[in-house]
Design a protein around this motif. Structure first.
Motif, PDB file in Angstrom:
ATOM      1  N   UNK A  28       0.819  -1.210   0.000  1.00  0.00           N
ATOM      2  CA  UNK A  28       0.000   0.000   0.000  1.00  0.00           C
ATOM      3  C   UNK A  28       0.855   1.264   0.000  1.00  0.00           C
ATOM      4  N   UNK A  29       2.145   1.120   0.302  1.00  0.00           N
ATOM      5  CA  UNK A  29       3.050   2.268   0.254  1.00  0.00           C
ATOM      6  C   UNK A  29       3.348   2.701  -1.174  1.00  0.00           C
ATOM      7  N   UNK A  30       3.128   1.813  -2.126  1.00  0.00           N
ATOM      8  CA  UNK A  30       3.369   2.141  -3.531  1.00  0.00           C
ATOM      9  C   UNK A  30       2.092   2.757  -4.095  1.00  0.00           C
ATOM     10  N   UNK A  31       2.191   4.007  -4.446  1.00  0.00           N
ATOM     11  CA  UNK A  31       1.039   4.744  -4.954  1.00  0.00           C
ATOM     12  C   UNK A  31       0.802   4.423  -6.431  1.00  0.00           C
ATOM     13  N   UNK A  32      -0.448   4.562  -6.867  1.00  0.00           N
ATOM     14  CA  UNK A  32      -0.771   4.320  -8.271  1.00  0.00           C
ATOM     15  C   UNK A  32       0.038   5.223  -9.198  1.00  0.00           C
ATOM     16  N   UNK A  81      -7.574   5.214   3.220  1.00  0.00           N
ATOM     17  CA  UNK A  81      -6.572   4.585   4.094  1.00  0.00           C
ATOM     18  C   UNK A  81      -5.137   4.738   3.593  1.00  0.00           C
ATOM     19  N   UNK A  82      -4.958   4.710   2.261  1.00  0.00           N
ATOM     20  CA  UNK A  82      -3.604   4.543   1.739  1.00  0.00           C
ATOM     21  C   UNK A  82      -3.123   5.582   0.731  1.00  0.00           C
ATOM     22  N   UNK A  83      -4.035   6.263   0.049  1.00  0.00           N
ATOM     23  CA  UNK A  83      -3.588   7.171  -1.008  1.00  0.00           C
ATOM     24  C   UNK A  83      -3.119   8.488  -0.410  1.00  0.00           C
TER      25      UNK A  83
END
Length: 106
Positions: A28-32, A81-83
């Motif tokens: 989840x640390x890797x963003x789109x 949560x993650x972005x």
């Protein structure tokens, strides 16, 4: 390379896809935007490709349904949560990568 029958190839491809999705759910640390900048696709692309494959088989899945398959939760929940907000450097790299993609066939 040994011969692989179509059914086995499909099973292997499905297993590799499931592993990729599981990996992306864990990272989840890797963003789109990072995925787009480095690889030219992101989690949303995978969800779109999944929906395209479903439609080719006559299955009507929504964008939200396929995103939930890829993200492991509703997309809005994942974003909350993650972005993170894209940095100026990420945004600039995205613009460069998109411009390059538009002109690669010319």
């Amino acid at each position: 390379m040994s011969e692989i029958d179509d059914a086995t190839r499909t099973e292997l491809e499905a297993a590799a896809f499931r592993r990729l999705v599981a990996h992306l759910r864990e990272r989840t640390d890797v963003q789109n935007i990072d995925l787009m900048n480095l690889a030219g696709f992101c989690r949303n692309c995978l969800a779109n490709w999944y929906r395209d494959a479903a439609e080719a088989k006559g299955l009507a899945l929504t964008k939200d349904e396929t995103r939930e398959i890829v993200y492991g939760m509703p997309y809005d929940d994942w974003k909350a949560r993650h972005q993170t907000e894209a940095t100026p450097a990420q945004s600039a790299a995205f613009e460069v990568s998109q411009t390059a993609a538009l002109h690669k066939d010319h």
